[in-house]
Motif scaffolding. Structure first.
Motif, PDB file in Angstrom:
ATOM      1  N   VAL A  65       2.064 -26.857   6.364  1.00  0.00           N
ATOM      2  CA  VAL A  65       1.248 -26.698   5.156  1.00  0.00           C
ATOM      3  C   VAL A  65       1.014 -25.212   4.862  1.00  0.00           C
ATOM      4  CG1 VAL A  65      -1.021 -27.148   4.144  1.00  0.00           C
ATOM      5  CG2 VAL A  65       0.126 -28.933   5.446  1.00  0.00           C
ATOM      6  N   ARG A  66       0.819 -24.449   5.935  1.00  0.00           N
ATOM      7  CA  ARG A  66       0.587 -23.009   5.779  1.00  0.00           C
ATOM      8  C   ARG A  66       1.796 -22.350   5.130  1.00  0.00           C
ATOM      9  NH1 ARG A  66      -0.617 -21.898  10.722  1.00  0.00           N
ATOM     10  NH2 ARG A  66      -2.871 -21.917  10.518  1.00  0.00           N
ATOM     11  N   ALA A  67       2.986 -22.693   5.622  1.00  0.00           N
ATOM     12  CA  ALA A  67       4.213 -22.093   5.087  1.00  0.00           C
ATOM     13  C   ALA A  67       4.375 -22.440   3.605  1.00  0.00           C
ATOM     14  CB  ALA A  67       5.418 -22.570   5.885  1.00  0.00           C
ATOM     15  N   GLU A  68       4.073 -23.692   3.293  1.00  0.00           N
ATOM     16  CA  GLU A  68       4.218 -24.148   1.916  1.00  0.00           C
ATOM     17  C   GLU A  68       3.268 -23.392   0.982  1.00  0.00           C
ATOM     18  OE1 GLU A  68       3.985 -28.457   1.694  1.00  0.00           O
ATOM     19  OE2 GLU A  68       3.389 -28.266  -0.407  1.00  0.00           O
ATOM     20  N   LEU A  69       2.033 -23.275   1.464  1.00  0.00           N
ATOM     21  CA  LEU A  69       1.007 -22.593   0.685  1.00  0.00           C
ATOM     22  C   LEU A  69       1.364 -21.124   0.448  1.00  0.00           C
ATOM     23  CD1 LEU A  69      -2.174 -22.890  -0.149  1.00  0.00           C
ATOM     24  CD2 LEU A  69      -2.474 -21.551   1.905  1.00  0.00           C
ATOM     25  N   VAL A  70       1.780 -20.447   1.510  1.00  0.00           N
ATOM     26  CA  VAL A  70       2.117 -19.029   1.408  1.00  0.00           C
ATOM     27  C   VAL A  70       3.296 -18.844   0.451  1.00  0.00           C
ATOM     28  CG1 VAL A  70       3.002 -17.027   2.683  1.00  0.00           C
ATOM     29  CG2 VAL A  70       1.200 -18.431   3.686  1.00  0.00           C
ATOM     30  N   ARG A  71       4.319 -19.698   0.597  1.00  0.00           N
ATOM     31  CA  ARG A  71       5.488 -19.638  -0.295  1.00  0.00           C
ATOM     32  C   ARG A  71       5.074 -19.743  -1.749  1.00  0.00           C
ATOM     33  NH1 ARG A  71       8.029 -23.705   2.709  1.00  0.00           N
ATOM     34  NH2 ARG A  71       7.981 -25.135   0.952  1.00  0.00           N
ATOM     35  N   GLU A  72       4.269 -20.780  -1.986  1.00  0.00           N
ATOM     36  CA  GLU A  72       3.894 -21.073  -3.367  1.00  0.00           C
ATOM     37  C   GLU A  72       3.043 -19.941  -3.963  1.00  0.00           C
ATOM     38  OE1 GLU A  72       0.801 -22.648  -6.001  1.00  0.00           O
ATOM     39  OE2 GLU A  72       0.510 -23.001  -3.853  1.00  0.00           O
ATOM     40  N   ARG A  73       2.021 -19.512  -3.227  1.00  0.00           N
ATOM     41  CA  ARG A  73       1.123 -18.466  -3.754  1.00  0.00           C
ATOM     42  C   ARG A  73       1.846 -17.141  -3.958  1.00  0.00           C
ATOM     43  NH1 ARG A  73      -4.676 -20.279  -4.036  1.00  0.00           N
ATOM     44  NH2 ARG A  73      -4.084 -22.458  -3.951  1.00  0.00           N
ATOM     45  N   LEU A  74       2.665 -16.774  -2.972  1.00  0.00           N
ATOM     46  CA  LEU A  74       3.345 -15.482  -3.073  1.00  0.00           C
ATOM     47  C   LEU A  74       4.352 -15.483  -4.220  1.00  0.00           C
ATOM     48  CD1 LEU A  74       4.120 -14.024   0.461  1.00  0.00           C
ATOM     49  CD2 LEU A  74       2.874 -12.930  -1.402  1.00  0.00           C
ATOM     50  N   ARG A  75       5.106 -16.553  -4.312  1.00  0.00           N
ATOM     51  CA  ARG A  75       6.114 -16.620  -5.374  1.00  0.00           C
ATOM     52  C   ARG A  75       5.461 -16.569  -6.746  1.00  0.00           C
ATOM     53  NH1 ARG A  75      10.606 -21.041  -3.434  1.00  0.00           N
ATOM     54  NH2 ARG A  75      11.707 -19.669  -2.004  1.00  0.00           N
ATOM     55  N   ASP A  82       0.816  -1.214   0.000  1.00  0.00           N
ATOM     56  CA  ASP A  82       0.000   0.000   0.000  1.00  0.00           C
ATOM     57  C   ASP A  82       0.856   1.273   0.000  1.00  0.00           C
ATOM     58  OD1 ASP A  82      -2.392  -1.361  -0.101  1.00  0.00           O
ATOM     59  OD2 ASP A  82      -2.596  -1.495   2.076  1.00  0.00           O
ATOM     60  N   MET A  83       2.104   1.162   0.492  1.00  0.00           N
ATOM     61  CA  MET A  83       2.972   2.341   0.503  1.00  0.00           C
ATOM     62  C   MET A  83       3.948   2.349  -0.657  1.00  0.00           C
ATOM     63  SD  MET A  83       3.644   2.930   4.555  1.00  0.00           S
ATOM     64  CE  MET A  83       4.484   4.495   4.272  1.00  0.00           C
ATOM     65  N   ASP A  84       3.672   1.473  -1.649  1.00  0.00           N
ATOM     66  CA  ASP A  84       4.502   1.433  -2.866  1.00  0.00           C
ATOM     67  C   ASP A  84       5.943   1.031  -2.616  1.00  0.00           C
ATOM     68  OD1 ASP A  84       2.705   1.817  -4.842  1.00  0.00           O
ATOM     69  OD2 ASP A  84       2.847   4.006  -4.843  1.00  0.00           O
ATOM     70  N   ILE A  85       6.192   0.330  -1.521  1.00  0.00           N
ATOM     71  CA  ILE A  85       7.545  -0.171  -1.271  1.00  0.00           C
ATOM     72  C   ILE A  85       7.713  -1.496  -2.017  1.00  0.00           C
ATOM     73  CG2 ILE A  85       9.138  -1.066   0.470  1.00  0.00           C
ATOM     74  CD1 ILE A  85       7.649   0.850   2.478  1.00  0.00           C
ATOM     75  N   LEU A  86       6.717  -2.367  -1.872  1.00  0.00           N
ATOM     76  CA  LEU A  86       6.758  -3.668  -2.533  1.00  0.00           C
ATOM     77  C   LEU A  86       5.884  -3.628  -3.783  1.00  0.00           C
ATOM     78  CD1 LEU A  86       6.322  -6.022   0.572  1.00  0.00           C
ATOM     79  CD2 LEU A  86       8.437  -5.421  -0.574  1.00  0.00           C
ATOM     80  N   LYS A  87       6.459  -3.165  -4.863  1.00  0.00           N
ATOM     81  CA  LYS A  87       5.651  -3.065  -6.082  1.00  0.00           C
ATOM     82  C   LYS A  87       5.511  -4.407  -6.784  1.00  0.00           C
ATOM     83  CE  LYS A  87       6.699   1.762  -6.643  1.00  0.00           C
ATOM     84  NZ  LYS A  87       7.875   2.597  -6.835  1.00  0.00           N
ATOM     85  N   VAL A  88       6.244  -5.396  -6.275  1.00  0.00           N
ATOM     86  CA  VAL A  88       6.254  -6.688  -6.963  1.00  0.00           C
ATOM     87  C   VAL A  88       5.092  -7.595  -6.573  1.00  0.00           C
ATOM     88  CG1 VAL A  88       8.731  -6.720  -7.356  1.00  0.00           C
ATOM     89  CG2 VAL A  88       7.808  -7.627  -5.218  1.00  0.00           C
ATOM     90  N   VAL A  89       4.401  -7.265  -5.462  1.00  0.00           N
ATOM     91  CA  VAL A  89       3.367  -8.176  -4.977  1.00  0.00           C
ATOM     92  C   VAL A  89       1.974  -7.760  -5.449  1.00  0.00           C
ATOM     93  CG1 VAL A  89       2.319  -9.176  -2.909  1.00  0.00           C
ATOM     94  CG2 VAL A  89       4.756  -8.665  -2.931  1.00  0.00           C
ATOM     95  N   ASP A  90       1.226  -8.739  -5.929  1.00  0.00           N
ATOM     96  CA  ASP A  90      -0.148  -8.504  -6.362  1.00  0.00           C
ATOM     97  C   ASP A  90      -1.044  -8.440  -5.109  1.00  0.00           C
ATOM     98  OD1 ASP A  90      -2.691  -8.651  -7.332  1.00  0.00           O
ATOM     99  OD2 ASP A  90      -2.515 -10.681  -8.143  1.00  0.00           O
ATOM    100  N   PRO A  91      -1.730  -7.304  -4.895  1.00  0.00           N
ATOM    101  CA  PRO A  91      -2.512  -7.163  -3.661  1.00  0.00           C
ATOM    102  C   PRO A  91      -3.602  -8.227  -3.500  1.00  0.00           C
ATOM    103  CG  PRO A  91      -2.545  -5.114  -4.950  1.00  0.00           C
ATOM    104  CD  PRO A  91      -1.775  -6.109  -5.734  1.00  0.00           C
ATOM    105  N   GLU A  92      -4.139  -8.736  -4.604  1.00  0.00           N
ATOM    106  CA  GLU A  92      -5.236  -9.709  -4.473  1.00  0.00           C
ATOM    107  C   GLU A  92      -4.803 -10.978  -3.749  1.00  0.00           C
ATOM    108  OE1 GLU A  92      -7.690 -12.320  -7.442  1.00  0.00           O
ATOM    109  OE2 GLU A  92      -8.374 -10.257  -7.632  1.00  0.00           O
ATOM    110  N   VAL A  93      -3.545 -11.362  -3.959  1.00  0.00           N
ATOM    111  CA  VAL A  93      -3.067 -12.588  -3.334  1.00  0.00           C
ATOM    112  C   VAL A  93      -3.033 -12.432  -1.807  1.00  0.00           C
ATOM    113  CG1 VAL A  93      -0.557 -12.214  -3.294  1.00  0.00           C
ATOM    114  CG2 VAL A  93      -1.455 -14.502  -3.656  1.00  0.00           C
ATOM    115  N   LEU A  94      -2.858 -11.195  -1.330  1.00  0.00           N
ATOM    116  CA  LEU A  94      -2.838 -10.952   0.117  1.00  0.00           C
ATOM    117  C   LEU A  94      -4.219 -11.211   0.717  1.00  0.00           C
ATOM    118  CD1 LEU A  94      -0.682  -7.710   0.304  1.00  0.00           C
ATOM    119  CD2 LEU A  94       0.039 -10.070   0.688  1.00  0.00           C
ATOM    120  N   ASN A  95      -5.263 -10.774   0.006  1.00  0.00           N
ATOM    121  CA  ASN A  95      -6.623 -11.026   0.488  1.00  0.00           C
ATOM    122  C   ASN A  95      -6.926 -12.522   0.500  1.00  0.00           C
ATOM    123  OD1 ASN A  95      -7.132  -8.329   0.840  1.00  0.00           O
ATOM    124  ND2 ASN A  95      -8.032  -8.070  -1.202  1.00  0.00           N
ATOM    125  N   GLU A  96      -6.444 -13.175  -0.541  1.00  0.00           N
ATOM    126  CA  GLU A  96      -6.675 -14.610  -0.647  1.00  0.00           C
ATOM    127  C   GLU A  96      -5.975 -15.348   0.499  1.00  0.00           C
ATOM    128  OE1 GLU A  96      -6.697 -17.775  -4.298  1.00  0.00           O
ATOM    129  OE2 GLU A  96      -4.923 -16.520  -4.056  1.00  0.00           O
TER     130      GLU A  96
END
Lengths: 167, 358
Positions: free
Chosen positions: B344-354, B304-318
């Protein structure tokens, strides 16, 4: 930190609520939290409110309502005082005098000022309208605008007729 | 498979409801807006005192509402949840579709619009709990839609209503309008600058309640807080909504100001925090639910503060929904111990974020 409820398992659910600047905190283990109805992201901490309410009722002199019963659902006033929950819509009439000060205390007011159901509230709408017209009439009379006042008086008569017929 | 069964299956399989994918106003701070209206049927005991026959009667009545609601709002399904598993119900709770209380009932049911923005909880604490959700800070539109839903039901059902008290509810804390309006806010900068508590104290004096899940200290889990009206009677609905709207707008403004302040005074600290959080989320092998919430909040702030421009915000909601215990187990297709869940949580977060990094 250990669970406040069982004192055995670690507290993993932390719940806090601030009402009028007063903060209450609860630290529970997953099992006790589940039992008490707290989930993560609980949308409506109804349990909590009911407890508060029952607390209010218990320290209350209006508890003299003991022995009162609702004629539709059979709920006794003492049970309401224990659970903080009413049994049916009719309970509001059955416990009326005792309920009103309580509602005023939790809500700051006991008089509904909001929406009126369109169909079942037909008569009510007319009554609200009538009250509004009467207020306007007084204002116009006070300002000596008699022509407008006369119009309003006719409208009021007509509404009163309709209300009588609808009975 | 009936229409309702197929619909429920689809709902359970998709962590993000269709309404959550829309972009809402002030999405940098406000996650969602919600209106809830409590309504009961005249001369029928409230749910906690209904006999089995009366519950059946209520469910039949609700089923009859499927057609008129569909013609007014678009595809609406009546779903009887009696036969669903505790896990499936918990998935619905985590998706904000039903309440924990509703999930614990023997025969819960719901009337749900296809995009899940409208949910009518049948046989909850009250006979009907009309609930309308919208992304961002958008109380006007949820209020309007809730009113529309209410009118459709009211044209078919005699509500328990009294001139003096208004809409009658099982708990006297909801009597009158039966209205609770709320906004879910993400306010990390106010928490970081130590201003959150003062604001909560101030708003509580004007009939607004702030709820949140708190960690060991005092900050809310994932810096998320729900602001809502405390009283339900003595004022008209529009006034209650306007009051909450005014207060929420101020909090949003304050949060944005705090972010600007942080961006000038603690710039490197902020960048470091956001990038570290992203690093942990994309590399950790074990993540507890709390840690995930905390790190996701830091990444969200970075986005939201334009520091991480690489991340798609929708994935955060998901991920906010997906990392909750029930959704996680639903996705894994088996029940998991808390330790397995963290893996499982760590694996999921890694995979989705990447996958989402642009």
């Amino acid at each position: 930190m250990l669970c406040q409820e069982c004192g055995q398992k670690p507290a993993t659910v932390h719940y806090s609520q601030i009402i009028n600047g007063h903060q209450t905190e609860l630290h529970l283990c997953a099992d006790c939290a589940k039992e008490k109805g707290y989930g993560v992201w609980s949308m409506e901490p109804t349990f909590y409110l009911n407890q508060l309410l029952a607390g209010l009722l218990h320290q209350d002199p209006i508890q003299v309502g003991a022995g009162l019963k609702c004629d539709l659902c059979g709920l006794g006033y003492d049970e309401f005082a224990r659970t903080g929950k009413l049994g049916c819509g009719r309970c509001y009439t059955a416990f009326g005098n005792r309920l009103e000060p309580l509602i005023r205390r939790i809500q700051g007011s006991s008089v509904h000022a909001g929406k009126v159901p369109r169909r079942t509230g037909g008569r009510l709408r007319l009554k609200r309208e009538l009250q509004a017209l009467k207020r306007q009439l007084q204002e116009h009379v006070a300002r000596e605008e008699f022509e407008r006042a006369a119009e309003l008086r006719d409208q009021i008569r007509e509404l009163e007729e309709r209300l009588k017929e609808g009975k | 498979m009936s229409g309702a069964d197929a619909f429920l299956k689809e709902v359970l399989a998709n962590p993000l409801s269709a309404w959550m994918k829309r972009h809402g106003p002030a999405a940098d701070v406000a996650l969602s807006s919600r209106i809830r209206l409590a309504r009961n049927v005249e001369d029928l005991p409230f749910p906690h005192r209904m006999s089995e026959d009366q519950v059946q009667h209520l469910l039949d009545m609700a089923r009859q509402l499927e057609a008129p609601l569909s013609s007014a709002l678009g595809e609406v399904h009546f779903v009887d949840l009696s036969g669903t598993s505790p896990l499936d119900r918990q998935v619905l709770v985590e998706k904000h579709m039903i309440s924990p209380l509703h999930a614990g009932k023997a025969r819960p049911a719901m009337l749900t619009r296809r995009d899940a923005s409208v949910n009518i909880l049948v046989n909850e604490e009250d006979h009907f709990r009309i609930q309308v959700l919208s992304p961002g800070f958008d109380l006007d539109s949820v209020w309007e839609l809730a009113g529309q839903v209410d009118d459709v039901i009211e044209s078919r059902v005699d509500y328990a209503y009294q001139e003096k008290y208004g809409y009658l509810t099982a708990c006297p804390t909801n009597v009158g309008t039966g209205l609770r309006a709320s906004v879910m806010l993400h306010i990390p900068a106010l928490v970081m600058t130590g201003n959150a508590r003062g604001i909560f104290d101030a708003v509580s004096k004007v009939g607004i309640v702030v709820r949140g899940l708190y960690g060991e200290g005092s900050e809310g889990l994932g810096n998320m807080f729900q602001v809502s009206n405390q009283v339900s009677t003595g004022r008209a609905e529009a006034e209650i909504v306007a009051n909450l709207k005014g207060v929420t707008a101020r909090i949003i403004e304050e949060e944005r100001r705090a972010r600007k302040q942080l961006a000038t005074t603690r710039k490197v600290e902020l960048e470091d925090m956001a990038w570290r959080a992203l690093g942990l989320l994309t590399h950790a092998r074990r993540l507890s639910s709390e840690e995930a919430m905390k790190l996701l909040s830091q990444v969200r702030l970075g986005v939201d503060m334009d520091i991480l421009k690489v991340v798609d915000p929708e994935v955060l909601n998901e991920l906010l929904v997906l990392t909750r215990p029930a959704n996680l187990q639903k996705l894994a297709g088996r029940s998991l111990t808390p330790e397995q869940r963290d893996e499982v949580r760590a694996e999921l977060v890694r995979e989705r974020l990447r996958r989402s990094i642009r």
